[in-house]
Design an enzyme around this catalytic site. Structure first.
Site, short mmCIF file in Angstrom:
data_model
loop_
_atom_site.label_atom_id
_atom_site.label_comp_id
_atom_site.label_asym_id
_atom_site.label_seq_id
_atom_site.Cartn_x
_atom_site.Cartn_y
_atom_site.Cartn_z
N ASP A 13 2.36 -11.29 -76.33
CA ASP A 13 2.57 -12.55 -75.60
C ASP A 13 3.69 -12.45 -74.57
OD1 ASP A 13 0.61 -13.72 -77.21
OD2 ASP A 13 2.07 -14.22 -78.75
N GLY A 15 3.27 -11.95 -71.47
CA GLY A 15 2.81 -12.38 -70.14
C GLY A 15 1.98 -11.27 -69.47
N LYS A 16 1.34 -10.44 -70.29
CA LYS A 16 0.53 -9.34 -69.75
C LYS A 16 -0.62 -9.85 -68.89
CE LYS A 16 -0.27 -8.08 -73.96
NZ LYS A 16 0.63 -8.98 -74.70
N GLY A 40 -4.58 -13.17 -76.84
CA GLY A 40 -4.77 -14.42 -76.10
C GLY A 40 -3.94 -14.32 -74.84
N HIS A 41 -4.60 -14.23 -73.70
CA HIS A 41 -3.90 -14.07 -72.43
C HIS A 41 -4.14 -15.30 -71.57
CE1 HIS A 41 -4.11 -9.39 -72.96
NE2 HIS A 41 -3.55 -10.00 -73.97
N ARG A 144 -15.16 5.89 -90.97
CA ARG A 144 -16.43 6.37 -90.42
C ARG A 144 -17.62 5.61 -91.00
NH1 ARG A 144 -14.52 12.22 -91.75
NH2 ARG A 144 -13.69 10.94 -93.42
N GLN A 225 -1.69 -7.13 -77.29
CA GLN A 225 -0.61 -6.99 -78.28
C GLN A 225 0.62 -6.34 -77.61
OE1 GLN A 225 -4.04 -5.88 -79.51
NE2 GLN A 225 -4.07 -8.07 -79.74
N THR A 240 -0.53 -4.62 -85.91
CA THR A 240 -1.97 -4.75 -85.80
C THR A 240 -2.58 -3.40 -86.15
OG1 THR A 240 -3.77 -5.63 -84.43
CG2 THR A 240 -2.11 -4.26 -83.30
N THR A 305 -4.04 -17.81 -79.39
CA THR A 305 -5.23 -17.57 -80.21
C THR A 305 -5.24 -18.48 -81.44
OG1 THR A 305 -5.33 -15.31 -79.43
CG2 THR A 305 -6.49 -15.76 -81.47
N ARG A 308 -0.25 -21.09 -83.62
CA ARG A 308 0.94 -21.06 -84.48
C ARG A 308 2.21 -21.07 -83.63
NH1 ARG A 308 -0.07 -15.72 -87.95
NH2 ARG A 308 -1.00 -15.10 -85.99
N PRO A 309 3.29 -21.79 -84.07
CA PRO A 309 4.55 -21.72 -83.32
C PRO A 309 5.07 -20.29 -83.37
CG PRO A 309 4.77 -23.08 -85.30
CD PRO A 309 3.34 -22.66 -85.24
N ASP A 338 12.77 -18.23 -66.02
CA ASP A 338 13.01 -19.67 -65.79
C ASP A 338 13.36 -20.42 -67.07
OD1 ASP A 338 10.17 -18.84 -66.13
OD2 ASP A 338 9.82 -20.99 -66.37
P1 GDP Z 1 0.06 -12.25 -73.04
O1 GDP Z 1 -0.64 -12.33 -74.34
O2 GDP Z 1 1.03 -11.14 -72.95
O3 GDP Z 1 -0.89 -12.27 -71.86
O4 GDP Z 1 0.93 -13.60 -72.92
P2 GDP Z 1 0.42 -15.10 -73.29
O5 GDP Z 1 -0.54 -15.55 -72.25
O6 GDP Z 1 -0.02 -15.16 -74.71
O7 GDP Z 1 1.79 -15.89 -73.24
C1 GDP Z 1 2.52 -15.99 -72.07
C2 GDP Z 1 2.58 -17.48 -71.65
O8 GDP Z 1 3.64 -17.65 -70.74
C3 GDP Z 1 1.35 -17.97 -70.89
O9 GDP Z 1 1.16 -19.33 -71.19
C4 GDP Z 1 1.72 -17.78 -69.43
O10 GDP Z 1 1.05 -18.67 -68.56
C5 GDP Z 1 3.17 -18.12 -69.48
N1 GDP Z 1 4.01 -17.43 -68.49
C6 GDP Z 1 3.94 -16.15 -68.04
N2 GDP Z 1 4.97 -15.87 -67.22
C7 GDP Z 1 5.72 -16.99 -67.18
C8 GDP Z 1 6.95 -17.32 -66.53
O11 GDP Z 1 7.56 -16.52 -65.85
N3 GDP Z 1 7.45 -18.58 -66.76
C9 GDP Z 1 6.81 -19.50 -67.54
N4 GDP Z 1 7.36 -20.70 -67.69
N5 GDP Z 1 5.64 -19.22 -68.15
C10 GDP Z 1 5.13 -17.98 -67.98
P1 IMO Z 2 -1.55 -10.67 -77.17
O1 IMO Z 2 -2.52 -9.71 -76.52
C1 IMO Z 2 1.04 -11.77 -80.49
C2 IMO Z 2 -0.06 -10.19 -84.45
C3 IMO Z 2 -0.50 -11.23 -85.47
C4 IMO Z 2 0.01 -10.55 -86.74
C5 IMO Z 2 -0.27 -9.08 -86.47
C6 IMO Z 2 -1.56 -8.57 -87.09
O2 IMO Z 2 -1.86 -12.10 -76.87
O3 IMO Z 2 -0.15 -10.27 -76.88
P2 IMO Z 2 -4.11 -8.88 -86.42
O4 IMO Z 2 -4.95 -10.13 -86.33
O5 IMO Z 2 -4.03 -8.11 -85.16
O6 IMO Z 2 -4.50 -8.02 -87.59
O7 IMO Z 2 -2.63 -9.43 -86.78
O8 IMO Z 2 -0.33 -8.94 -85.06
N1 IMO Z 2 -0.81 -10.24 -83.17
C7 IMO Z 2 -0.32 -10.75 -82.03
N2 IMO Z 2 0.84 -11.38 -81.77
N3 IMO Z 2 0.16 -11.54 -79.49
C8 IMO Z 2 -1.00 -10.88 -79.73
O9 IMO Z 2 -1.85 -10.52 -78.74
C9 IMO Z 2 -1.31 -10.49 -81.05
N4 IMO Z 2 -2.35 -9.85 -81.63
C10 IMO Z 2 -2.03 -9.70 -82.92
O10 IMO Z 2 0.13 -12.47 -85.24
O11 IMO Z 2 1.40 -10.71 -86.84
MG MG Z 3 -0.93 -13.65 -75.91
#
Ligand code: GDP
Ligand code: IMO
Ligand code: MG
Length: 430
Positions: A13, A15-16, A40-41, A144, A225, A240, A305, A308-309, A338
């Site tokens: 998470d 910001g990929k 979840g992106h 396998r 991840q 994971t 995804t 969860r907080p 920011d």
């Molecule tokens: P990822 O899984 O690495 O793609 O990241 P997520 O999408 O799960 O979480 C990143 C969250 O932060 C998303 O809601 C983005 O829209 C948001 N985001 C990314 N870069 C920034 C930033 O520079 N500032 C703010 N406020 N939000 C951002």
């Molecule tokens: P993105 O691509 C944050 C975490 C789960 C759990 C552990 C194992 O959005 O960054 P799994 O379901 O993979 O067997 O769970 O990995 N996890 C993530 N945490 N961002 C993710 O993906 C994640 N994908 C899995 O919360 O702790």
């Molecule tokens: Mg994510």
């Protein structure tokens, strides 16, 4: 013939998706290489918010070809629902735009049930998985006994193997976990439906990517991840079941390292984690709530995804240096700077202490994280809202010092600084 990698430097998470969306402007091919719909992106484009789980974020640019690599595990139900929801947002994905590796592994209803049953059985030692069947699917792959997507090329021929897989899983669910088995008849019916929908997209994606690179096209690999969730190099067992790292990218795409140009480590300006496991700089109470946000903004720290907080804490430079080592980052991209505006206290973790001995490196690896006491240094905070700043010099001095501190500590340049989720909320540095 460059290959650029976008790799999560933390626990996911970072910001990929947002950074991939930016870089995809100049890419010909954008590929996911590992994981599945546990990812979840979120990507914001104007007033549209896309929440992608399987399809690479590059799909939001018309000119790209997108790839789901062989290192992935794919749930056809999620895949089809993502294709449908993109289609209702005006993005129709024909096979000319998306190739799916026939070597990627299938996530079946049995894997979903087993993920839940295994988590239940772990009780208070649960991992906090996303419940998407990821662990069981990779378990079958390495044993396998997995089913590859190539089964969709001729479902009739693979039916017996699929049924045997479901039978075995049901025995396990019923006898070991005391849970009801899954409905095999309906699973078989869906198997055929999914096959006919997904078959047109199946391809030899390793060959496709290699040909693209040989033709001088630019390929962008979008990690899912983060490094600290890597099966080998993360905080095992709270990881994971795949390799979200540079080595995993090459493996999951089927290319060698000679093509690599940039390896971009994506890090937030602070630290988050969702699920169980050690987190040395974790904060509780008001500060954690402040970094997390209340949930009113789409970017607040609640899982894309699972909802969860996310647990929140100060940026951990020891772990960032570790991630740079594991991945061979050539640069960093910093997101969510920011969010730090207006904090009264701002800290960076510059080292750890264990048994009274300080260290700036993670000696002993992430399995020692539980014993590490973070050494925190207060740094100067800033008041100013950064969300409309688009130049380095426009940043308040304290923010520049904060960024500089990260660069010098990790020994890498930060070439992109994100100050909001929108495409133009970015400070690009040369
Ligand atoms: P990822 O899984 O690495 O793609 O990241 P997520 O999408 O799960 O979480 C990143 C969250 O932060 C998303 O809601 C983005 O829209 C948001 N985001 C990314 N870069 C920034 C930033 O520079 N500032 C703010 N406020 N939000 C951002
Ligand atoms: P993105 O691509 C944050 C975490 C789960 C759990 C552990 C194992 O959005 O960054 P799994 O379901 O993979 O067997 O769970 O990995 N996890 C993530 N945490 N961002 C993710 O993906 C994640 N994908 C899995 O919360 O702790
Ligand atoms: Mg994510």
């Amino acid at each position: 013939m460059p290959l650029d990698l976008v790799i999560g430097a933390q626990w996911g998470d970072e910001g990929k998706g947002r950074i991939t969306d930016l870089l995809a402007r100049k890419a010909d091919v954008v590929a996911r290489f590992s994981g599945g719909d546990n990812a979840g992106h979120s990507v914001t484009v104007g007033d549209q918010l896309f929440r992608l789980h399987l399809i690479p974020s590059g799909i939001l640019h018309d000119h790209t070809h997108c790839v789901l690599g062989s290192g992935m595990v794919l749930n056809p139900v999620s895949l089809i629902s993502e294709l449908d929801s993109l289609s209702s947002a005006g993005i129709d994905i024909e096979p000319e735009r998306l190739s799916i590796s026939s070597n990627a592994h299938l996530i079946t209803p049995a894997h979903l049930a087993l993920d839940g049953a295994e988590e239940n059985a772990r009780g208070s030692s649960k991992l906090g998985t996303t419940g998407r069947g990821i662990g069981p699917a990779y378990t079958h792959k390495t044993a396998r006994r997995g089913i590859r997507l190539e089964a969709f090329l001729d479902p009739e021929e693979h039916l017996a193997k699929y049924q045997q897989h479901l039978d075995q899983a049901n025995r396990l669910l019923e006898t070991v976990y005391g849970q009801p088995g899954i409905d095999i008849e309906s699973a078989v019916l869906h198997f055929h439906e999914h096959a006919s929908r997904i078959k047109p997209y199946l391809a030899d994606t390793g060959h496709l990517i290699d040909s693209a690179l040989r033709q001088g096209k630019r390929v962008l690999a979008e990690g899912a991840q983060g490094t600290l969730l890597d099966l080998d190099h993360g905080s095992y067992p709270f990881v994971t079941s795949s390799h979200p790292t540079t080595a995993g990218a090459l493996l999951g795409l089927g290319v060698g390292p000679q093509y690599i140009d940039r390896i971009i480590g994506i890090t937030k300006a602070f630290q988050t984690r969702v699920g169980e496991g050690p987190f040395p700089t974790e904060l509780q109470g008001e500060l954690a709530d402040r970094l997390r946000g209340s949930g009113e903004h789409p970017w607040d720290e609640f899982g894309t995804t699972t909802g969860r907080p996310r647990r929140c804490g100060w940026l951990d430079l020891v772990l960032l240096r570790y991630a740079a080592r594991i991945n061979g980052f050539t640069e960093l991209a910093l997101t969510k700077l920011d969010i730090l505006s207006g904090l009264e206290t701002l800290m960076l973790c510059t080292a750890y202490e264990r048994g009274g001995v300080p260290s700036i490196d993670l000696v002993g690896g992430p399995s020692t994280l539980d014993e590490m006491v973070p050494i925190l240094e207060a740094v100067e905070a800033w008041e100013d809202d950064l969300s409309e700043i688009s130049t380095w010099n426009g940043l308040p001095e304290a923010a520049r010092i904060y960024v500089g501190r990260i660069e010098s500590s990790v020994g890498l340049p930060i070439r992109m600084i994100s100050v909001g989720p929108e495409r133009d909320q970015l400070i690009a540095r040369t």
